[in-house]
Motif scaffolding. Structure first.
Motif, short mmCIF file in Angstrom:
data_model
loop_
_atom_site.label_atom_id
_atom_site.label_comp_id
_atom_site.label_asym_id
_atom_site.label_seq_id
_atom_site.Cartn_x
_atom_site.Cartn_y
_atom_site.Cartn_z
N ALA A 32 38.61 48.43 32.45
CA ALA A 32 39.49 47.39 31.93
C ALA A 32 39.60 46.22 32.88
O ALA A 32 39.45 46.38 34.08
CB ALA A 32 40.89 47.97 31.67
N ASP A 33 39.82 45.05 32.32
CA ASP A 33 40.05 43.87 33.14
C ASP A 33 41.38 44.03 33.86
O ASP A 33 42.43 44.14 33.23
CB ASP A 33 40.09 42.63 32.23
N PRO A 34 41.39 44.08 35.20
CA PRO A 34 42.63 44.32 35.94
C PRO A 34 43.64 43.20 35.85
O PRO A 34 44.81 43.38 36.20
CB PRO A 34 42.13 44.48 37.39
N VAL A 35 43.22 42.01 35.34
CA VAL A 35 44.14 40.89 35.25
C VAL A 35 45.20 41.13 34.18
O VAL A 35 46.34 40.70 34.29
CB VAL A 35 43.37 39.58 34.93
N ILE A 36 44.80 41.85 33.11
CA ILE A 36 45.72 42.10 32.01
C ILE A 36 46.49 43.39 32.26
O ILE A 36 45.92 44.44 32.52
CB ILE A 36 44.96 42.21 30.67
N GLN A 37 47.80 43.33 32.17
CA GLN A 37 48.64 44.48 32.46
C GLN A 37 48.40 45.59 31.43
O GLN A 37 48.16 45.33 30.27
CB GLN A 37 50.12 44.08 32.40
N GLU A 38 48.51 46.83 31.90
CA GLU A 38 48.38 47.96 31.00
C GLU A 38 49.75 48.25 30.41
O GLU A 38 50.60 48.88 31.04
CB GLU A 38 47.82 49.18 31.75
N THR A 39 49.98 47.78 29.21
CA THR A 39 51.24 48.00 28.53
C THR A 39 50.95 48.30 27.06
O THR A 39 49.91 47.91 26.53
CB THR A 39 52.15 46.76 28.64
N ARG A 80 38.47 36.69 45.43
CA ARG A 80 37.90 37.14 46.70
C ARG A 80 39.04 37.50 47.65
O ARG A 80 40.20 37.16 47.39
CB ARG A 80 37.05 36.04 47.34
N LYS A 81 38.70 38.19 48.73
CA LYS A 81 39.70 38.54 49.73
C LYS A 81 39.66 37.51 50.85
O LYS A 81 38.59 37.15 51.33
CB LYS A 81 39.44 39.94 50.30
N ASN A 82 40.85 37.06 51.27
CA ASN A 82 40.89 36.14 52.40
C ASN A 82 40.89 36.92 53.71
O ASN A 82 40.74 38.15 53.71
CB ASN A 82 42.12 35.22 52.31
N LYS A 112 44.06 39.69 51.52
CA LYS A 112 44.77 39.43 50.27
C LYS A 112 43.81 38.86 49.24
O LYS A 112 42.98 38.01 49.55
CB LYS A 112 45.92 38.44 50.51
N VAL A 113 43.91 39.34 47.99
CA VAL A 113 43.05 38.85 46.92
C VAL A 113 43.55 37.49 46.44
O VAL A 113 44.72 37.35 46.06
CB VAL A 113 43.01 39.84 45.74
N VAL A 114 42.68 36.49 46.46
CA VAL A 114 43.03 35.14 46.03
C VAL A 114 42.01 34.64 45.02
O VAL A 114 40.87 35.11 44.98
CB VAL A 114 43.11 34.17 47.22
N ALA A 115 42.42 33.69 44.19
CA ALA A 115 41.51 33.10 43.21
C ALA A 115 40.50 32.19 43.90
O ALA A 115 40.83 31.52 44.88
CB ALA A 115 42.30 32.33 42.17
N THR A 116 39.29 32.18 43.40
CA THR A 116 38.26 31.32 43.97
C THR A 116 38.23 29.98 43.24
O THR A 116 38.73 29.85 42.12
CB THR A 116 36.87 31.97 43.85
N SER A 117 37.65 28.99 43.88
CA SER A 117 37.50 27.69 43.25
C SER A 117 36.28 27.72 42.33
O SER A 117 35.41 28.58 42.49
CB SER A 117 37.31 26.62 44.32
N PRO A 118 36.19 26.81 41.37
CA PRO A 118 35.02 26.77 40.48
C PRO A 118 33.70 26.69 41.25
O PRO A 118 32.68 27.23 40.81
CB PRO A 118 35.26 25.51 39.65
N GLU A 119 33.72 26.02 42.42
CA GLU A 119 32.51 25.88 43.22
C GLU A 119 32.04 27.21 43.80
O GLU A 119 30.85 27.40 44.08
CB GLU A 119 32.72 24.88 44.37
#
Length: 244
Positions: free
Chosen positions: A168-175, A202-204, A208-215
């Motif tokens: 499952a896509d981890p972004v969507i909560q399991e509810t 990606r991890k910084n 910590k997991v952070v969103a990446t830029s489009p680039e």
């Protein structure tokens, strides 16, 4: 590699309970590959607890007076081995992504991936729900209204959808109940237009997991069957902004 391993924690519990007085490892790399933490346990924590440490391959016994710098050097080498291996693995994954290869079986709700070589395939039951969400959004429904409609229809959420489980896509909560947040998450996912976007997170340096830029991301156009046209996807974004 780290010291959060279940087996290591269990061993430490046994040591603190007084049921262990000697720790034997084949070599230092099996104990841990972080030289700072390894040294802290071997040279500080274990002696303080009265625990004998024996490293077979290095011929190390902390009860004997040997040069601790040798052990420190071994630990440093093990640490850099892990870093070098990690770089090689990351380079291999990056190269595959550059060539449009699938490197993970995790898919958005509406798709499945049983084989990396075959890529993403449409999950008929879940895809039906995704198409309904976009159709209602384009028709002018707000995300809260769409969520209410899905709950009235008894549509399965990503979390309880049969077979979605570990992929499952981890972004969507399991509810078990649809919410406006879940609907919005699907509406904003451009991958439903047929493009696959890799390395979205990606991890910084702090882990910590952070969103990446489009680039930093990798886009593979026309990668899989689209569940919504590009035109309707853009229309859905307009409707979604009006509903917030």
């Amino acid at each position: 590699v780290n010291f959060e391993r279940p087996g290591f924690k269990e061993m430490m519990d046994e040591i603190r309970a007084g049921r262990v007085d000697c720790v034997i490892v084949k070599d230092l790399s099996r104990f841990g590959r972080n030289y700072i933490e390894s040294g802290r346990y071997i040279e500080k924590i274990f002696p303080m607890l009265g625990i004998m440490v024996i490293c077979v391959m290095e011929g190390y016994d902390n009860k004997d007076s040997i040069d601790s710098e040798v052990i420190s050097l071994e630990n440093i080498m093990n640490t850099y081995y892990v870093k070098d291996l990690r770089k090689k693995v990351e380079a291999s994954i990056t190269n595959r992504l550059k060539h449009g290869k699938v490197v993970s079986r995790i898919t958005p709700f509406g798709y499945i991936c049983d084989d990396l070589k075959e890529g993403w395939k449409v999950d008929p039951q879940a895809a039906k729900t995704v198409r309904l969400i976009f159709r209602e959004a384009v028709a002018g429904k707000k995300t809260g209204e769409i969520a209410k409609l899905l709950n009235e229809k008894g549509a399965e959420t990503p979390g309880n959808h049969k077979g979605i489980g570990k992929n499952a896509d981890p972004v969507i909560q399991e509810t078990r109940v649809w919410t406006s947040t879940m609907v919005r998450s699907i509406l904003k996912n451009e991958q439903y237009t047929g493009v696959r976007i890799s390395r979205k997170n990606r991890k910084n340096k702090l882990g910590k997991v952070v969103a990446t830029s489009p680039e930093e991301q990798f886009r593979t156009e026309n990668d899989h069957e689209a569940l919504v046209s590009v035109k309707n996807f853009k229309l859905a974004q307009m409707v979604d902004r009006k509903s917030t």
